[in-house]
Design a protein around this motif. Sequence first.
Motif, PDB file in Angstrom:
ATOM      1  N   ASP A 133       0.797  -1.222   0.000  1.00  0.00           N
ATOM      2  CA  ASP A 133       0.000   0.000   0.000  1.00  0.00           C
ATOM      3  C   ASP A 133       0.830   1.274   0.000  1.00  0.00           C
ATOM      4  O   ASP A 133       0.433   2.274  -0.584  1.00  0.00           O
ATOM      5  CB  ASP A 133      -0.916   0.034   1.239  1.00  0.00           C
ATOM      6  N   VAL A 134       1.971   1.239   0.676  1.00  0.00           N
ATOM      7  CA  VAL A 134       2.746   2.471   0.779  1.00  0.00           C
ATOM      8  C   VAL A 134       3.236   2.900  -0.610  1.00  0.00           C
ATOM      9  O   VAL A 134       3.289   4.076  -0.935  1.00  0.00           O
ATOM     10  CB  VAL A 134       3.885   2.327   1.816  1.00  0.00           C
ATOM     11  N   PHE A 135       3.535   1.935  -1.462  1.00  0.00           N
ATOM     12  CA  PHE A 135       3.970   2.272  -2.824  1.00  0.00           C
ATOM     13  C   PHE A 135       2.774   2.700  -3.673  1.00  0.00           C
ATOM     14  O   PHE A 135       2.870   3.598  -4.501  1.00  0.00           O
ATOM     15  CB  PHE A 135       4.680   1.072  -3.461  1.00  0.00           C
ATOM     16  N   ARG A 136       1.653   2.033  -3.432  1.00  0.00           N
ATOM     17  CA  ARG A 136       0.453   2.380  -4.192  1.00  0.00           C
ATOM     18  C   ARG A 136       0.037   3.820  -3.870  1.00  0.00           C
ATOM     19  O   ARG A 136      -0.274   4.605  -4.759  1.00  0.00           O
ATOM     20  CB  ARG A 136      -0.669   1.401  -3.829  1.00  0.00           C
ATOM     21  N   TYR A 137       0.065   4.159  -2.583  1.00  0.00           N
ATOM     22  CA  TYR A 137      -0.322   5.509  -2.186  1.00  0.00           C
ATOM     23  C   TYR A 137       0.622   6.571  -2.732  1.00  0.00           C
ATOM     24  O   TYR A 137       0.207   7.641  -3.114  1.00  0.00           O
ATOM     25  CB  TYR A 137      -0.380   5.603  -0.659  1.00  0.00           C
TER      26      TYR A 137
ATOM     27  N   TYR B   3       5.017  -1.949 -10.032  1.00  0.00           N
ATOM     28  CA  TYR B   3       5.688  -0.668  -9.762  1.00  0.00           C
ATOM     29  C   TYR B   3       7.022  -0.661 -10.479  1.00  0.00           C
ATOM     30  O   TYR B   3       7.672  -1.686 -10.631  1.00  0.00           O
ATOM     31  CB  TYR B   3       5.930  -0.488  -8.258  1.00  0.00           C
ATOM     32  N   GLU B   7      10.564   3.715  -8.838  1.00  0.00           N
ATOM     33  CA  GLU B   7       9.579   4.164  -7.854  1.00  0.00           C
ATOM     34  C   GLU B   7       9.848   3.516  -6.495  1.00  0.00           C
ATOM     35  O   GLU B   7       9.798   4.162  -5.460  1.00  0.00           O
ATOM     36  CB  GLU B   7       8.159   3.791  -8.322  1.00  0.00           C
ATOM     37  N   ILE B   8      10.120   2.240  -6.553  1.00  0.00           N
ATOM     38  CA  ILE B   8      10.368   1.532  -5.294  1.00  0.00           C
ATOM     39  C   ILE B   8      11.641   2.051  -4.634  1.00  0.00           C
ATOM     40  O   ILE B   8      11.663   2.340  -3.439  1.00  0.00           O
ATOM     41  CB  ILE B   8      10.421   0.011  -5.545  1.00  0.00           C
ATOM     42  N   THR B  11      11.087   5.423  -2.874  1.00  0.00           N
ATOM     43  CA  THR B  11      10.469   5.321  -1.549  1.00  0.00           C
ATOM     44  C   THR B  11      11.480   4.861  -0.507  1.00  0.00           C
ATOM     45  O   THR B  11      11.556   5.409   0.591  1.00  0.00           O
ATOM     46  CB  THR B  11       9.290   4.329  -1.612  1.00  0.00           C
ATOM     47  N   TYR B  68       4.738  -0.783   7.303  1.00  0.00           N
ATOM     48  CA  TYR B  68       4.941   0.033   6.110  1.00  0.00           C
ATOM     49  C   TYR B  68       6.377   0.519   5.949  1.00  0.00           C
ATOM     50  O   TYR B  68       6.707   1.171   4.968  1.00  0.00           O
ATOM     51  CB  TYR B  68       3.965   1.214   6.106  1.00  0.00           C
ATOM     52  N   ILE B  70       7.864   2.829   7.465  1.00  0.00           N
ATOM     53  CA  ILE B  70       8.031   4.277   7.640  1.00  0.00           C
ATOM     54  C   ILE B  70       7.980   4.553   9.135  1.00  0.00           C
ATOM     55  O   ILE B  70       7.031   4.152   9.807  1.00  0.00           O
ATOM     56  CB  ILE B  70       6.892   5.044   6.938  1.00  0.00           C
ATOM     57  N   LYS B 250       3.856  13.001  -2.704  1.00  0.00           N
ATOM     58  CA  LYS B 250       4.136  11.611  -2.316  1.00  0.00           C
ATOM     59  C   LYS B 250       4.178  11.452  -0.803  1.00  0.00           C
ATOM     60  O   LYS B 250       3.616  10.506  -0.257  1.00  0.00           O
ATOM     61  CB  LYS B 250       5.471  11.159  -2.929  1.00  0.00           C
ATOM     62  N   ARG B 253       0.691  11.571   0.708  1.00  0.00           N
ATOM     63  CA  ARG B 253      -0.053  10.327   0.497  1.00  0.00           C
ATOM     64  C   ARG B 253       0.378   9.277   1.515  1.00  0.00           C
ATOM     65  O   ARG B 253      -0.449   8.595   2.107  1.00  0.00           O
ATOM     66  CB  ARG B 253       0.197   9.800  -0.919  1.00  0.00           C
ATOM     67  N   ALA B 254       1.693   9.145   1.696  1.00  0.00           N
ATOM     68  CA  ALA B 254       2.186   8.160   2.658  1.00  0.00           C
ATOM     69  C   ALA B 254       1.718   8.528   4.063  1.00  0.00           C
ATOM     70  O   ALA B 254       1.315   7.660   4.840  1.00  0.00           O
ATOM     71  CB  ALA B 254       3.707   8.094   2.599  1.00  0.00           C
ATOM     72  N   LEU B 257      -1.881   7.597   4.575  1.00  0.00           N
ATOM     73  CA  LEU B 257      -2.008   6.136   4.709  1.00  0.00           C
ATOM     74  C   LEU B 257      -1.676   5.701   6.130  1.00  0.00           C
ATOM     75  O   LEU B 257      -2.432   4.955   6.771  1.00  0.00           O
ATOM     76  CB  LEU B 257      -1.064   5.438   3.711  1.00  0.00           C
TER      77      LEU B 257
END
Lengths: 141, 453
Positions: A133-137, B3, B7-8, B11, B68, B70, B250, B253-254, B257
Amino acid sequence: MKLSEEEIRKITFEAISELGDKATPEAVKELVRRRVESMGGDYKLEKNDVSSGRVILTSFGLNHPGIVAGVTKALGDANCDIQDLSQKILGDFFTMIMVVDISASQKDLKEIQEEMNKIAELLKIKIYLQHEDVFRYMHRI
Amino acid sequence: MPYEFGEILETIRMTEIEHFDIRTVTMGISLRDCHDRNIEVTKQKIYDKILRYGKQHVKLAKEVESQYGISIANKRVSVTPISIPFDACNAEEFIEIAKILDKAAEEIGIDYIAGYSALVQKGMTNGERELIKSIPFALSQTKRVCSSVNIGSTKAGINMDAVNMMGEVIKLTAEKTKDNDSIGCAKLVVFANAVEDNPFVAGAFHGVSEPEIVLNVGISGPGVVLEAIREAGKVDLQQLSEVIKKTIFKITRAGELIGRKVAEKNGIPFGIVDISLAPTPAEGDSIADILKAMGVEDVGAPGTTAALAMLNDSVKKAGLMASSSVGGMSGAFIPVSEDMGMIRAVQAGNLSLEKLEAMTAVCSVGLDMIAIPGDTAVTTIAGIIADEAAIGIINDKTTAVRIIPAYGKKIGDFVDYGGLLGKAPIMEVRTISSAGFVSRGGRIPAPMRSLTN
């Protein structure tokens, strides 16, 4: 199956009157399961609240033989399904990203993370496991 | 692969290298039902309620962190401004309430609990006067309690009697906590246009229009923005604004979440995400460094205010696009002690109190974590508060003053708190007097802007 508020209230009162002081989380769970099944519903207790059950595994480090084997074996042992895998080598540096479905695993995300930390230490690489989800968000609107 | 590789890695880079973290998940708890004629019963009610909702807060937040990847720097609690439900209390009783808040915070394992507050922008009730009087004692006798007082608003004007009182309160708080570099003042914020859903301690409180319980989240991430600006290289300011917006999008959004997941785990409603860029004393996690990366030689150079204005505006625009639940302050914080780049600018003589004041007209809050000489006059502190409040009410924005007249210290000295509060050099304050003006008292009437109906 979705329960209405009325039904939930009914089950709650039944649980209180039947279990009273003897209520434990297990006893309550068992009673709720029986009630829901007797109402013709399917009772599924979420193992965890991972919405899709998929996690992204990222690993980096100096390249050497056995990294992919080490990581995949541990995932296989934990009954995790590798759905996608992408790997690159830049000079001596190794990067691998996997999409892993852990919903069928007997372990939860935290246990798999702990397992991976051990492997990371053994193979002298870094492994991160994060819920999808963290990548999707962050990267999809 | 659903993805892209890049992108990965982006993050991972944000969370692992550039200090992107969630600054705070703050549980707002209403205490409006906790009053009782008997103060002992009141205290028990407060304690029970905070424990009932907050017991699992830290544990559940940690679970979300690991899920997550984070990190969540702080788990905190805000409560209804204490003066509202407990208006019948006297100063001694308010101190007792502060102590029980402290105890509850310790029990649930959080470092700060905020909401020892009063909203007196137009006038004061007896209870509010008592609470304000009790602040220096409450802050010196507790460790975790944070206090704030709102003394002005666009709709009401500035309550100068309250401003004068706060000047006294700040001085006395500094004295009462002199053994710890006047740390009490670091836990005391004077607001104009305070917001009700701010998750950032010390200024947080659970506003009167908020629900029974709510979870608000404050993001952070100056390091991520800094890297993005550095990577962008030599582009014009319009393009630079795009770069900032993409990055903020970005991380917002995180942030949302994470906030939603923590709220879900607690079984309570999610409130807002505050998209403030909040620096920490860690190297690279600095607003000052962002402004320098934008092109000014150091913070304080002409152009700094414009750069900050653009940064603040870009943060808001991106945040609004990323989430429908944006609230709180949402902008860029410019505290001195919590930002290594700001500290260096002050030490180099590049950044003065006056320039900081100008910057607060376009940042998201105000004069924050600024240490000044211990012998600064009460009326001068009141003057600083009044100036800052004026910027707030005229521009219809939140402004705040968190200032530390460090007891016994003078220019060249430091206050050092360690941790997130950091350390601050004592800054010069003009010694020409404000007394004649502030001691007139009364209220500065609400500005033109208040008449929008």
